[in-house]
Structures are given as C-alpha cells and as structure tokens.
Design a protein around this motif. Structure first.
Motif, PDB file in Angstrom:
ATOM      1  N   VAL A  87       0.844  -1.197   0.000  1.00 53.24           N
ATOM      2  CA  VAL A  87       0.000   0.000   0.000  1.00 53.24           C
ATOM      3  C   VAL A  87       0.876   1.244   0.000  1.00 53.24           C
ATOM      4  N   LEU A  88       1.905   1.207   0.820  1.00 53.83           N
ATOM      5  CA  LEU A  88       2.755   2.380   0.950  1.00 53.83           C
ATOM      6  C   LEU A  88       3.447   2.701  -0.371  1.00 53.83           C
ATOM      7  N   SER A  89       3.988   1.663  -1.030  1.00 54.74           N
ATOM      8  CA  SER A  89       4.710   1.954  -2.268  1.00 54.74           C
ATOM      9  C   SER A  89       3.747   2.521  -3.300  1.00 54.74           C
ATOM     10  N   PHE A  90       2.525   1.997  -3.313  1.00 56.87           N
ATOM     11  CA  PHE A  90       1.534   2.539  -4.239  1.00 56.87           C
ATOM     12  C   PHE A  90       1.252   4.009  -3.916  1.00 56.87           C
ATOM     13  N   ALA A  91       1.050   4.280  -2.618  1.00 55.41           N
ATOM     14  CA  ALA A  91       0.711   5.646  -2.204  1.00 55.41           C
ATOM     15  C   ALA A  91       1.855   6.605  -2.531  1.00 55.41           C
ATOM     16  N   VAL A  92       3.060   6.157  -2.315  1.00 51.79           N
ATOM     17  CA  VAL A  92       4.203   7.038  -2.551  1.00 51.79           C
ATOM     18  C   VAL A  92       4.297   7.415  -4.021  1.00 51.79           C
ATOM     19  N   VAL A  93       4.113   6.411  -4.880  1.00 50.20           N
ATOM     20  CA  VAL A  93       4.190   6.700  -6.308  1.00 50.20           C
ATOM     21  C   VAL A  93       3.034   7.598  -6.723  1.00 50.20           C
ATOM     22  N   LEU A  94       1.883   7.363  -6.118  1.00 56.18           N
ATOM     23  CA  LEU A  94       0.713   8.200  -6.407  1.00 56.18           C
ATOM     24  C   LEU A  94       1.001   9.653  -6.025  1.00 56.18           C
ATOM     25  N   VAL A  95       1.612   9.858  -4.864  1.00 61.54           N
ATOM     26  CA  VAL A  95       1.940  11.207  -4.413  1.00 61.54           C
ATOM     27  C   VAL A  95       2.875  11.874  -5.422  1.00 61.54           C
ATOM     28  N   ARG A  96       3.823  11.097  -5.882  1.00 56.13           N
ATOM     29  CA  ARG A  96       4.785  11.666  -6.812  1.00 56.13           C
ATOM     30  C   ARG A  96       4.106  12.089  -8.109  1.00 56.13           C
ATOM     31  N   ARG A  97       3.231  11.208  -8.595  1.00 54.82           N
ATOM     32  CA  ARG A  97       2.507  11.533  -9.818  1.00 54.82           C
ATOM     33  C   ARG A  97       1.645  12.773  -9.610  1.00 54.82           C
ATOM     34  N   ALA A  98       0.975  12.802  -8.473  1.00 54.21           N
ATOM     35  CA  ALA A  98       0.111  13.942  -8.181  1.00 54.21           C
ATOM     36  C   ALA A  98       0.948  15.219  -8.151  1.00 54.21           C
ATOM     37  N   TRP A  99       2.121  15.116  -7.559  1.00 55.38           N
ATOM     38  CA  TRP A  99       2.946  16.318  -7.463  1.00 55.38           C
ATOM     39  C   TRP A  99       3.418  16.759  -8.836  1.00 55.38           C
ATOM     40  N   GLU A 100       3.732  15.770  -9.693  1.00 53.46           N
ATOM     41  CA  GLU A 100       4.166  16.118 -11.041  1.00 53.46           C
ATOM     42  C   GLU A 100       3.085  16.887 -11.784  1.00 53.46           C
ATOM     43  N   ILE A 101       1.819  16.515 -11.540  1.00 51.68           N
ATOM     44  CA  ILE A 101       0.727  17.133 -12.294  1.00 51.68           C
ATOM     45  C   ILE A 101       0.258  18.417 -11.630  1.00 51.68           C
ATOM     46  N   VAL A 102       0.026  18.373 -10.316  1.00 53.93           N
ATOM     47  CA  VAL A 102      -0.538  19.540  -9.629  1.00 53.93           C
ATOM     48  C   VAL A 102       0.560  20.510  -9.195  1.00 53.93           C
ATOM     49  N   ARG A 103       1.747  20.017  -9.028  1.00 56.57           N
ATOM     50  CA  ARG A 103       2.851  20.830  -8.522  1.00 56.57           C
ATOM     51  C   ARG A 103       2.509  21.407  -7.161  1.00 56.57           C
ATOM     52  N   ALA A 104       1.839  20.614  -6.338  1.00 54.69           N
ATOM     53  CA  ALA A 104       1.522  21.099  -4.996  1.00 54.69           C
ATOM     54  C   ALA A 104       1.463  19.899  -4.064  1.00 54.69           C
ATOM     55  N   ASP A 105       1.804  20.150  -2.830  1.00 57.06           N
ATOM     56  CA  ASP A 105       1.734  19.105  -1.819  1.00 57.06           C
ATOM     57  C   ASP A 105       0.598  19.455  -0.867  1.00 57.06           C
ATOM     58  N   ASP A 106      -0.517  19.878  -1.454  1.00 56.53           N
ATOM     59  CA  ASP A 106      -1.600  20.386  -0.614  1.00 56.53           C
ATOM     60  C   ASP A 106      -2.893  19.710  -1.045  1.00 56.53           C
ATOM     61  N   LEU A 107      -3.493  18.966  -0.111  1.00 57.14           N
ATOM     62  CA  LEU A 107      -4.731  18.249  -0.450  1.00 57.14           C
ATOM     63  C   LEU A 107      -5.826  19.203  -0.890  1.00 57.14           C
ATOM     64  N   ASP A 108      -5.849  20.411  -0.328  1.00 53.08           N
ATOM     65  CA  ASP A 108      -6.931  21.341  -0.643  1.00 53.08           C
ATOM     66  C   ASP A 108      -6.869  21.842  -2.075  1.00 53.08           C
ATOM     67  N   ARG A 109      -5.724  21.625  -2.724  1.00 54.07           N
ATOM     68  CA  ARG A 109      -5.658  22.049  -4.119  1.00 54.07           C
ATOM     69  C   ARG A 109      -5.983  20.904  -5.054  1.00 54.07           C
ATOM     70  N   MET A 110      -6.445  19.796  -4.506  1.00 52.54           N
ATOM     71  CA  MET A 110      -6.798  18.636  -5.349  1.00 52.54           C
ATOM     72  C   MET A 110      -8.264  18.294  -5.204  1.00 52.54           C
ATOM     73  N   ARG A 111      -9.083  19.316  -5.135  1.00 52.42           N
ATOM     74  CA  ARG A 111     -10.474  19.018  -4.818  1.00 52.42           C
ATOM     75  C   ARG A 111     -11.299  18.648  -6.028  1.00 52.42           C
ATOM     76  N   ASP A 112     -10.836  18.958  -7.212  1.00 49.90           N
ATOM     77  CA  ASP A 112     -11.634  18.528  -8.347  1.00 49.90           C
ATOM     78  C   ASP A 112     -10.796  17.645  -9.261  1.00 49.90           C
ATOM     79  N   THR A 113     -11.451  17.011 -10.190  1.00 50.08           N
ATOM     80  CA  THR A 113     -10.772  16.018 -11.005  1.00 50.08           C
ATOM     81  C   THR A 113     -10.138  16.638 -12.232  1.00 50.08           C
ATOM     82  N   ASP A 114     -10.273  17.945 -12.415  1.00 53.85           N
ATOM     83  CA  ASP A 114      -9.824  18.539 -13.662  1.00 53.85           C
ATOM     84  C   ASP A 114      -8.427  19.132 -13.608  1.00 53.85           C
ATOM     85  N   THR A 115      -7.725  19.032 -12.489  1.00 53.97           N
ATOM     86  CA  THR A 115      -6.386  19.619 -12.451  1.00 53.97           C
ATOM     87  C   THR A 115      -5.405  18.759 -13.246  1.00 53.97           C
TER      88      THR A 115
END
Lengths: 115, 775
Positions: A87-115
C-alpha cells in the motif's frame, strides 16, 4: 513490559492520527506508515509477550518444549507488514505523480478532477 | 382466502396483459375478482351471523411467530364486504371514467393491488401481517394520488399523504411491538381475549399513544386531517374508493378491532371522543369553505371519520351500534357521491360547484342518484344516513364524560353536514343551466351503475333497517359487546335526537341559503387557516431539508481531515462511553521491564514524535525509519524472529523508496493555523489515550482458549515444518497468503503503470487505474 508498550502504542497512534490530519499529502503518507506500524504492534502486544521462546519446533520433536510465543498473531502481523508495504509503495508513487501534475503538496488544491 | 388475496396481487400484475387481450373491457373483467370474493363472503354469512369465527392459518415465518393467518368475524366480514362490493363497482366505473386513457393498465395494477392489501388488512390476525398490508395500502395510495404524475400539485399531494400515513405507520409499528410485548402474543384474536392484563400493563399508555398516532394519521383525524383533502388530486374512482370508503377507514377499523383489548379506560375514552368530536367539527367547518366539489366531499369525509372515532371513544353498546350503522351508511352514500362528483367533472370539465347549475335537465338520472345519496348524507329519513345520524346523536347524549361539548360539537357538525349535502346535491342540478367548459351529457351507464346501486342500497336499507339487525349484531360482537340485542328502526318516537335533527335541518338549510355570503365572510379567516397543521407540516418538511443540507455541508465537505475528525470523535465518544461505564478501566497494572527494553520503546516513541515535528522530508523519513527499526528490535526481544527479519527488510526498502521518490519534492510548508494544529493535537492525543486504555483493559482481561495451541501441536505432525509461523502462513492459512500475493501484484502493476506515464501526457495520467489501493 506490556503496559509500557501499551503507552508507546498510544503515542504512535496519536502521532499517526496527527500526521493524517495534515493538509500535506506527504505527511498523510507518513501518517499512514506510522498507523500501520502502530496497528501491527497492537496486534503483537495484545496476545501477550514471551521472552526467549520463539515458536519453533526443535529438530526431531513433534512439538516445542516449554512455553513458546503465540504464533498466530505473528503470522497475522507478518501478512500485515507486507501488505502495508504494498500500500505504501503505491501511495508514494501516487503522491509523486500527483505532485508532477498539480505541482503542490496540498490536499486542498486537489479538490476537483480537472487539475 | 389467503390464496384469493395473494392471487389478487398476481392478477394486479397481470393487468397490462389483460389489457392487451380485452382492451377497453379490462376493468369489467377485473371487476369479476372482487365480485367473486363478495359472493364467497356472502356464502359465509350464515356461519358468521351465527357467531362463528373463521380462522385460516398459514405459517409464514414460523421462527418469529409471524403467520399469514386470516380471521373472519362480523367486523372483518363487514369491511371485507364493503371493500369487495364497492371495489367491483369502482372498477366498472373506471372503465368509463378512464376510457382510452394511456395509463389505464398502470391504474388497474395499483388499484387492484390496493384492493388486495386492504382486504388483507381487515382480515389479518397477526400484527406483523396486518402491518405489512397497512403499509401496502399507504404505498398504493401514494401511487394512486400521484397517478397524474406530470402535475406538480398531484405529486406534492401524493408525497404529503405518504409522509403523513407512513410516518404514522412507524408509530404504529412501535405500538404493535409494545402490544405484543405486553400481551405476549402477535395474534389479534388472542390479544383481544387478554384485555384486562393489557389495560393494567405498565406499557399501556405508551402503546396506546403510538397506536393512536398510527390510526389517526391513517384516518385523517385532527391534526393530521390535511392530507385527505389534498389527496383529492387523485382520479375520482380513487377518491371514491380509497379516500372515502375504504383506506381512510383502516385507522377506524384498527381502533374498532382493538376496542375490546384496549378500550374502556379513561385515556381511551378521552382521547378518542375528544379528538373524534373535534375532527368532526373541523371537517364540517372547513367543508363549507370550499367550492371544489371533491374538496367539499373530502372534508365531509373527515367529519364522518371523526364521528366514527368519537363513537368508538364513547364505547357504550349503543355507541358501538351507532358506529356500525354510521360506517355502513357513510360508505354507501359517500362512495355514491364521489362517483357523482366524478361524473360532473367528467361531463362538465369543472369541479367548481359555483360554476355548475341546472344540470338536472341534461342529466336527470345523475341528478336522481345525487339527490338520494345527498339525502342520506344529510341524514334525512327514510335513508340509512338518518338511522346512523339518529343513533350517533343518541350516543352523544348518552356520553359519560364531557357530555355537553360532545353534544354541541356533534350538533354543529350535523347541521354543517346538512348544508354540505344541500350544496352538493342542489347547486349543480337546480337553478339556471350554466355554460361549462364541456357540454354536459347524461353519464354513460357504466359510470352511473355504481352510484345508482349504492344510492339504492342507502334507500332500501333505510326503509328496512331491521334487515341489518343481524349484521350489526355480529359486528358489534367483534367490537366487544357480545350478545347485545340490536333493533334498528327508522322511527324512534319523538325524542331529543329527533328534535336535534329538526333543528339541524333548519340551521343547515339556513347555512345553505346564505352560503355565498358566508363564504365571503369566512375568506377573512384565511390568514388564521394558513397557520393550521398543514403549515406545520410544510415547516417540518422545509426544516428537514434544511437540516439535511446543513448536515451534509458539515460532514461531507470534501476535506479528508474533516471526515477523519468526525469519525474519530464519534468513535471516541462511543468506545469511551462503553469503556468507562461498562468496564471501568484500572491503571493499576504492574510494570516489569528490563532497561534495554525500555530504551527500545523510548527510541520508538522518539522516532514517531520526531517524524511529526521535523521540517524536512528527509529528516522525517529518517525518523520513521528509526521507529521502524525499533519495532524490529521489539520483535527480536519478544520471540518473533520472522517478524523481525521481515520488518527489517521492509523498513530498509521503505526508507530507500521514500528517499528516492520524495527526494525531489520541496520542504514542508506550514499549511495550517495554530488553532487547527491545536485541535488536531487534542483529537490525536485523545485517540492515542483511548488506544492505550483499551490495550490495558485487554491485557488485564481474561484470555480465551487459544487457537494457537492447536497450531503449535499440529505444525510438525501435519504441516511437516519446524517454524510454526511459516507453517501457518503457507499451510494453515495458505489462502490468505495467496490473497496477499494478489494485493502485492496489483500494487506493483499500479506502481508500474504510474511510473510509465509521464507528467507531460495529462490525458493518460488522468485515466490511471485507481482501484489497487484497497490492499
């Protein structure tokens, strides 16, 4: 030793929950790690602790001699450790992908699916 | 009997098929079913009249004492007869009323299903069975009121009817459960025999209150009366059948059925007679406000239901006789009048009586039927309505408590009803012929047959009320007044009820004469009316929506930490309550530990706390690593070598992974305010404390016999392995391990998929598989 570990596990849980309540996703993931470790330890300690009696059967015997530690929680925790790693390795890679796309480490900036 | 009712439901489902075969004649074909049932009931009459009771039992859920048992005595017979006879007439009527309507099959499905539910309701002996049929009538009523679902007001009316009756149904269910607890049986027949024990039971008052709420909502008693006039949005056959002759009488039926078991106490007498009398007045008073013929009739139905409730409340044998006579009379004339109202609506295109006039000349037969039925409603001799009304006034005069208010309310209601009867029967048919949206013709025979038959019955039974003696006696026996000699007659001599009737005739005609002016005056009361129970219902509904909105915004606001906090606090509250009030945890636990063990535990805690406060990611990851390795040491110290190896391996991999992946991310930013942090510290601290207390009480508690003893003893002989943990994983619980491998494989595929697609291709990035994170 059990009461001491009970207190330690309580602190581990508190730390895990505090981290999971952060806005930063990386902290959320760290909280997840703490939580899985705390839960593993909880199961392990709840069954009671035994010093110097690993659940092994000596060569040539059908059953261990004397008291041994409870093997069942150990088997459960072993499974849990491995799954938590998955689970952890999946989550870590997910975080990295999210950061690559959103360029933010903030959950509040990921509230919609269109970013 | 059960077969007939259940078969009826099947037949309801077949209505669309029948419609394909028989076309417009389908309602006539379907009317054969209730007609056949009526004949079957008639054949049972000699036995019922002789005081026999038919009990047909079918086991349904034997383990829970739920049976599909039917119970046919005088009371059930009367209701079943009304349901089947009026049901077949209504079906015949529907054939012409909804001729060529697109949704006729749907209408027939629901109407037939309702008919069978209602029949089941009055025949059921088991409380649970009764409740199921009760709710089925509510649901079918909802579907029938909302039949024209394109119309907003019909939808609202349907909803209102459902909420009020189903809400009452919940109270009823609670009442039934208490009743069964108090009486020790789910069978109505047995409960009836245990009346004394029930009346003295501690649960008597709460169960009575719940049952009354259920019955009052169904039978539209004040303050729940408002749904019935709104329900007039339904097609007229429905109004005639459900909302005057049968369904709304279900509440009254239930009260009558329970009368021998629960009746006779002060609470019963007081609540029923006062609520009934007040409903009677409210219905009659509100009726004369309206010019819509169906609303007029609906409010007069409310008035009649109030009368029935009041008579049950009075509870003397005389009042019970009056109850039966009034019930029968009302079903006959009100069914007829509603069907006449439907004819008028159908032929003229309006429901407003002030827009009709002089129709006597174009539709003389309808006028005749209307006149006879209205005379019965008005309580004029020689119709059955007169017999019912005289008996009602007589019982009111014989009331033991609150005689004066009951008599006054009954008197006022009776002259207002007379005015309503005059308005309904005279306004549309007499005077000059008025232009109406449609040019009226005489009604088709199918539509006239039903009301004509019912009106004729009113007249014939009114002329010879003695024919009803046996029926009334058998019914009254079901109500608890066994062996009461009944002699109904038209002429009672000159007595007080007759004088009251005469006075009400004069006053009623006066009201009718000045109706238009009176209505204009009453219009000034509108603001007061706007604050009635219906406004309360609307406010309640709006409040519920607002509450749901507020709650959703509070709990479902899209922030994961908010969900966590709410979940944790709820958990804390519940577990904390159980822990402190049921178990009383003690902190008196002996602590024995070696120094090196304590150091390891301290290192672990230090790692976890450091992970929380570190500002740099790398340091936080290192702190988590320290904690992980300390846990591995704990495993080593306490005889778990396999765990220690795994933990060391996984911990090393984790740290490497985190460092590799998170290396490029920036330092932590401070995203939350100090207040938020303080709140989180409190929540987290309390949760940790709860875990510790839980663990301490687990450790202090008794150990159950261990499964592990079996595993330890059989590991070598059966599994041929010396490491017991390994044997458990690959042998005793091999399937679990297989599942674990799947989870890992899925996670690996997910990781691979995410790493293969790069940040540039957003489109692909968005459609990543997300279902693997459930391991």
């Amino acid at each position: 030793m059990e009461p001491l570990l009970a207190v330690a596990i309580g602190i581990l849980f508190a730390a895990a929950i505090y981290m999971m309540l952060r806005r930063s996703i990386v902290k959320l993931v760290i909280g997840l790690m703490l939580l899985s470790n705390a839960a593993n330890l909880l199961i392990f300690v709840s069954a009671g602790l035994t010093r110097g009696g690993p659940p092994l059967v000596p060569q040539g015997l059908a059953a261990p001699q004397g008291a041994v530690a409870d093997p069942l929680p150990q088997a459960l925790v072993l499974t849990a450790i491995v799954i938590a790693f998955g689970v952890l390795s999946f989550a870590v890679v997910l975080v990295r992908r999210a950061w690559e796309i959103v360029r933010a480490d903030d959950l509040d900036r990921m509230r919609d699916t269109d970013t | 009997m059960q077969l007939a009712v259940l078969g009826g439901f099947v037949m309801a489902g077949m209505a669309p098929l029948l419609h394909r075969w028989f076309g417009e004649r389908t309602p006539l074909v379907m009317a054969l079913l209730p007609a056949a049932l009526a004949v079957w009931l008639l054949a049972r009459w000699p036995a019922i009249a002789a005081g026999e009771v038919l009990l047909l039992e079918w086991a349904w859920v034997p383990g829970l004492d739920i049976t599909l048992s039917f119970y046919l005595d005088g009371l059930a017979w009367l209701f079943a007869m009304l349901i089947t006879v009026i049901g077949s007439l209504v079906l015949v009527y529907t054939g012409d009323y909804l001729r060529g309507h697109r949704d006729l099959p749907r209408f027939l499905v629901v109407l037939t299903a309702f008919m069978m539910s209602m029949l089941g309701l009055v025949l059921a002996d088991n409380l649970v069975t009764l409740f199921v049929f009760w709710e089925l009538t509510s649901i079918t009523s909802f579907l029938l009121i909302g039949f024209n679902h394109g119309d907003l007001s019909a939808r609202r009316a349907a909803q209102q009817g459902l909420y009020v009756t189903a809400g009452g149904g919940l109270a009823l269910l609670a009442g039934f459960v208490m009743l069964a607890m108090a009486g020790g049986s789910w069978s109505l027949a047995e409960l009836t025999a245990r009346g004394d024990a029930l009346r003295d039971h501690a649960l008597y008052l709460p169960l009575l209150a719940c049952l009354l709420v259920g019955a009052f909502t169904k039978s539209a008693q004040f303050p729940f009366h408002f749904w019935l006039p709104s329900a007039m949005a339904a097609p007229t056959p429905v109004s005639a059948y459900l909302h005057s002759a049968t369904m709304v009488k279900a509440g009254v039926y239930l009260l009558a059925r329970l009368h021998p078991a629960l009746g006779g106490t002060d609470a019963w007498t007081l609540s029923l007679s006062l609520v009934g009398a007040f409903t009677m007045l409210t219905g009659a008073f509100l009726a004369i406000h309206h010019t819509n013929i169906k609303k007029l009739l609906a409010y007069s139905t409310v008035m009649a239901l109030g009368t029935l409730t009041m008579l049950l409340g009075l509870g003397t044998p005389g009042a019970l006789v009056a109850f039966v006579a009034f019930l029968l009379a009302h079903s006959l004339y009100k069914g007829a009048l509603f069907m006449v109202a439907g004819i008028l609506d159908h032929e003229t295109g309006t429901k407003d009586v002030t827009h009709m006039g002089g129709l006597r000349r174009v539709m003389p037969r309808t006028a005749m039927v209307a006149a006879v039925a209205a005379l019965s409603l008005a309580g004029m001799p020689p119709l059955l309505g007169f017999v019912g009304k005289e008996l009602m006034l007589e019982s009111a005069l014989g009331a033991e408590h609150y005689r004066l208010p009951v008599v006054v309310l009954a008197f006022v209601a009776s002259f207002l009803t007379l005015a309503v009867a005059a308005i309904v029967a005279l306004r549309p048919f007499f005077g000059t012929l008025r232009r109406t949206p449609r040019t009226p013709h005489e009604a088709p025979p199918g539509m006239l047959a039903g009301p004509a038959l019912l009106a004729a019955l009113s007249l014939l039974l009114g002329l010879a009320p003695g024919r009803l003696d046996d029926l009334v006696m058998a019914t009254v026996a079901g109500l608890g007044a066994v062996d009461h000699e009944v002699h109904l007659s038209l002429w009672h001599g000159i007595n007080l009820p007759l004088l009251l009737s005469l006075a009400s005739l004069v006053l009623g005609l006066a009201v009718w004469h000045r109706w238009d002016r009176l209505r204009a005056r009453l219009a000034r009361l509108r603001p007061l009316m706007a604050r009635g129970p219906e406004a309360g219902y609307e406010a309640l509904m709006a409040g519920m929506v607002a509450g749901a909105e507020w709650q959703t915004r509070m709990l479902q606001n899209g922030h994961i930490r908010n969900y966590l906090v709410v979940t944790l606090l709820t958990l804390l509250g519940l577990v904390g309550h159980a822990l402190f009030f049921r178990h009383a945890p003690s902190l008196d636990v002996p602590v024995e530990a070696y120094l090196h063990e304590a150091v390891v535990a301290g290192l672990m805690v230090a790692g976890a706390v450091a992970a929380c406060v570190m500002r740099s990611r790398l340091a936080a990851v290192a702190a988590v690593g320290i904690m992980g390795f300390s846990i591995a040491l704990v495993f080593v110290l306490f005889s778990a070598p396999d765990l220690a190896i795994t933990q060391l391996l996984v911990e090393t991999l984790t740290v490497i992974l985190l460092v590799l992946v998170l290396f490029r991310l920036p330092r932590f930013a401070t995203l939350s305010t100090p207040t938020e942090r303080a709140r989180d510290v409190v929540v987290a601290g309390l949760s940790g404390l709860m875990i510790t207390l839980l663990m301490l009480s687990v450790l202090a508690g008794e150990r159950l016999p261990r499964i592990s003893d079996y595993l330890i003893a059989n590991s070598q002989p059966q599994g041929h392995g010396h490491n017991i943990v390994n044997v458990i994983l690959v042998d005793f619980r091999a399937l679990d391990t297989l599942g674990e491998m799947f989870v890992l494989a899925l996670a690996a595929i997910g990781v691979l998929a995410m790493l293969r697609f790069h940040a540039g291709d957003h489109e692909v990035g968005r459609s990543l598989p997300r279902e693997h994170d459930d391991g």
